[in-house]
Design a protein around this motif. Structure first.
Motif, PDB file in Angstrom:
ATOM      1  N   ASN A 108       0.444  -1.437   0.289  1.00  0.00           N
ATOM      2  CA  ASN A 108       0.048   0.078   0.473  1.00  0.00           C
ATOM      3  C   ASN A 108       0.948   1.213   0.137  1.00  0.00           C
ATOM      4  N   ASN A 120      -8.184  -0.018  -3.864  1.00  0.00           N
ATOM      5  CA  ASN A 120      -8.673   1.397  -3.497  1.00  0.00           C
ATOM      6  C   ASN A 120      -9.195   2.006  -1.773  1.00  0.00           C
ATOM      7  N   ILE A 121     -10.235   1.005  -1.798  1.00  0.00           N
ATOM      8  CA  ILE A 121     -10.862   0.981  -0.599  1.00  0.00           C
ATOM      9  C   ILE A 121     -10.396   0.905   0.271  1.00  0.00           C
ATOM     10  N   GLU A 175      -7.288   1.121   0.570  1.00  0.00           N
ATOM     11  CA  GLU A 175      -6.362   2.674   0.545  1.00  0.00           C
ATOM     12  C   GLU A 175      -6.384   3.884   1.777  1.00  0.00           C
ATOM     13  N   ARG A 176      -8.096   4.019   1.155  1.00  0.00           N
ATOM     14  CA  ARG A 176      -8.559   5.035   1.914  1.00  0.00           C
ATOM     15  C   ARG A 176      -8.966   4.934   3.508  1.00  0.00           C
ATOM     16  N   GLU A 200      -5.622   5.043   4.866  1.00  0.00           N
ATOM     17  CA  GLU A 200      -5.584   7.098   5.454  1.00  0.00           C
ATOM     18  C   GLU A 200      -6.038   7.468   6.716  1.00  0.00           C
ATOM     19  N   VAL A 201      -7.184   6.861   6.456  1.00  0.00           N
ATOM     20  CA  VAL A 201      -8.069   7.004   8.143  1.00  0.00           C
ATOM     21  C   VAL A 201      -7.879   6.712   9.192  1.00  0.00           C
ATOM     22  N   LYS A 251      -6.181  11.718   6.184  1.00  0.00           N
ATOM     23  CA  LYS A 251      -7.134  11.978   6.371  1.00  0.00           C
ATOM     24  C   LYS A 251      -8.433  11.757   7.127  1.00  0.00           C
ATOM     25  N   ALA A 275     -13.974  11.149   5.508  1.00  0.00           N
ATOM     26  CA  ALA A 275     -13.050  10.522   3.987  1.00  0.00           C
ATOM     27  C   ALA A 275     -13.786   9.437   3.601  1.00  0.00           C
ATOM     28  N   LEU A 276     -14.768   8.737   4.419  1.00  0.00           N
ATOM     29  CA  LEU A 276     -14.599   7.044   3.903  1.00  0.00           C
ATOM     30  C   LEU A 276     -16.036   7.333   3.999  1.00  0.00           C
ATOM     31  N   GLU A 281     -17.119   9.825   1.755  1.00  0.00           N
ATOM     32  CA  GLU A 281     -17.154  10.376  -0.151  1.00  0.00           C
ATOM     33  C   GLU A 281     -18.110   9.788  -0.712  1.00  0.00           C
ATOM     34  N   LEU A 298     -16.244   6.980  -3.274  1.00  0.00           N
ATOM     35  CA  LEU A 298     -15.300   5.413  -2.793  1.00  0.00           C
ATOM     36  C   LEU A 298     -17.172   4.787  -1.714  1.00  0.00           C
TER      37      LEU A 298
END
Length: 471
Positions: free
Chosen positions: A103, A411-412, A414-415, A418-419, A424, A428-429, A431, A434
């Protein structure tokens, strides 16, 4: 013009970061701590949880290097290990082994004592910062002119010497979960701040081991291990974290009041009973170098200074003294550093009289994010005590599905990473882009037939291929 003197009660990570920030505003900054600071990276009584695994989140790594230039370089020189969780950890989720996929986030793995010792060493280089060791802060010195104001701290040396009082323009409580400052506030005749407590009755047990790299099979590609529990049939999670000096920390976390054992034989036996024997296999090849340490002070506790009706000039509290999270989620050090930075912004933009109120409000806005993540996760554990917000009940099913399909779409994942790493915010979860990805991933599962949660194979597939590990 710099103000004269700021006093920090407690040499915690939050306290060290606060002192660094304050050094840019005050002619002198003093830290009072009950411990003697060891030379080098060694344990001290005031941080009993330091013997357990610690995660320095990616945001914490960034901010500590910003506060203390050279932190990251020094840590790596002293043996900290840079790890990509996606490709370097064997991770057993409730439905099986996670796909091994690099990641975008790398983190530093090291003992808590190495992190703290490095920060303390860099802080000591500042000429206007002093550290008073082996001393107990026992109360506030105050005056009552136009309003009640804290003007100093009463101190008793632990070794020798007469009690004394340090006077200061700003007093900062960074003494952590065990802070005595609320009791001192009550002694002044002021109400204590209201508290919110969420307790999942989680407990740690940890043991340290010396690793012999030559004894490990060459196809054991992982640097660390993470085993989630399955609530239906297992209440114990297990992790193995590598740290400097060819050592590893093995920790089990029991949830719902079913704590892991503290005896050495029982600890080893319980490792073999986890969902996979992978950690037990690592331990069998390593040399134990410590006893088993237990820790159970893991409730989430928020002292709501931001809602406090009392006025007390010259005083702020930050870090675990105000909002302590279940440490299993690794948010403490990063949150402490960010709270210190928030204090710096308030000092820069507000008058002395405005700082406490403005800071408590700004800190609470930030703390609401990690608090929501930690308590939201704890409320998914049966028997958790505390008042569950309605929003948590509404969002929990969505978050559950989000985590379940995280391995289906990078992509899920990674987000979410990040949280969790505070790069982030939790918003951001949610948006739309997403949420659309999650809906597609979930639809694909439904079309294929939703797999039932299954126990994984005992060991992860022994392959170095970067994308094949999965169950």
């Amino acid at each position: 013009m710099a103000k004269q003197h700021a006093i920090v009660i407690g040499g915690s990570m939050a306290g060290l970061c606060a002192a660094r920030v304050l050094s840019g505003f005050y002619e002198k900054v003093t830290i009072i701590d009950r411990d003697a600071y060891p030379a080098g990276a060694h344990e001290r009584p005031g941080v009993p949880q330091s013997r357990h695994v610690h995660a320095l989140l990616a945001r914490g790594r960034i901010e500590l290097d910003r506060l203390f230039p050279g932190f990251e370089k020094t840590m790596l020189e002293r043996g900290a290990i840079e790890i990509n969780f996606g490709s370097d950890f064997a991770t057993l989720r409730p439905t099986g082994w996670a796909v091994r996929r690099p990641n975008l986030i790398t983190t530093l793995f090291a003992s808590r004592v190495l992190i703290e010792a490095t920060i303390r060493e860099l802080l000591r280089r500042l000429p206007n910062v002093e550290l008073i060791e082996r001393a107990d802060a026992i109360g506030f010195e105050t005056n009552r002119a136009d309003s009640l104001r804290v003007t100093g701290v009463k101190v008793i040396p632990r070794d020798s010497g007469a009690p004394f009082t340090l006077t200061g323009d700003l007093i900062i409580d960074a003494s952590g979960r065990s802070t005595k400052c609320p009791a001192w506030i009550e002694e002044m005749g002021l109400p204590m701040p209201a508290e919110t407590v969420v307790d999942s009755h989680t407990g740690y047990a940890s043991r340290w081991y010396k690793v012999n790299p030559a004894s490990r099979p060459k196809d054991w590609w992982w640097k660390g291990i993470w085993i989630d529990p399955i609530a239906a049939d297992s209440s114990t999670a297990g992790v193995m974290f590598p740290v400097e000096g060819e050592r590893m920390i093995v920790t089990m976390a029991g949830i719902g009041g079913k704590y892991p054992p503290s005896g050495e034989e029982e600890f080893t036996a319980r490792l073999a009973q986890l969902r996979s024997p992978i950690i037990a296999s690592e331990v069998a090849l390593a040399e134990p170098i410590s006893k088993v340490y237990s820790y159970r002070q893991m409730a989430n506790r928020w002292r709501h200074y931001e809602k406090w009706n009392a006025r007390l000039d010259g005083f702020v509290a930050l870090g675990d003294s105000t909002c302590a999270f279940n440490p299993v989620y690794g948010q403490g050090m990063t949150s402490g550093a960010l709270s210190a930075l928030i204090l710096g912004e308030c000092l820069k933009n507000n008058s002395d009289l405005e700082v406490p109120r403005k800071f408590f409000a700004a800190q609470a806005r930030f703390q609401a994010e990690p608090w929501g993540l930690a308590t939201g996760a704890d409320f998914r554990i049966a028997g958790t005590e505390g008042t569950r917000p309605l929003i948590s009940r509404v969002l929990d099913p969505l978050l559950g599905r989000m985590f379940e399909v995280a391995g289906d779409d990078p992509n899920i994942g990674e987000r979410i990473g990040e949280v969790i790493n505070m790069i982030k915010p939790p918003s951001a979860l949610f948006e739309m882009s997403l949420l659309a990805m999650i809906a597609k991933a979930w639809s694909r599962r439904l079309i294929k037939g939703k797999p039932a949660p299954a126990l994984a194979t005992p060991m992860p597939p022994m392959t170095l291929a970067p994308t094949v590990v999965g169950a």
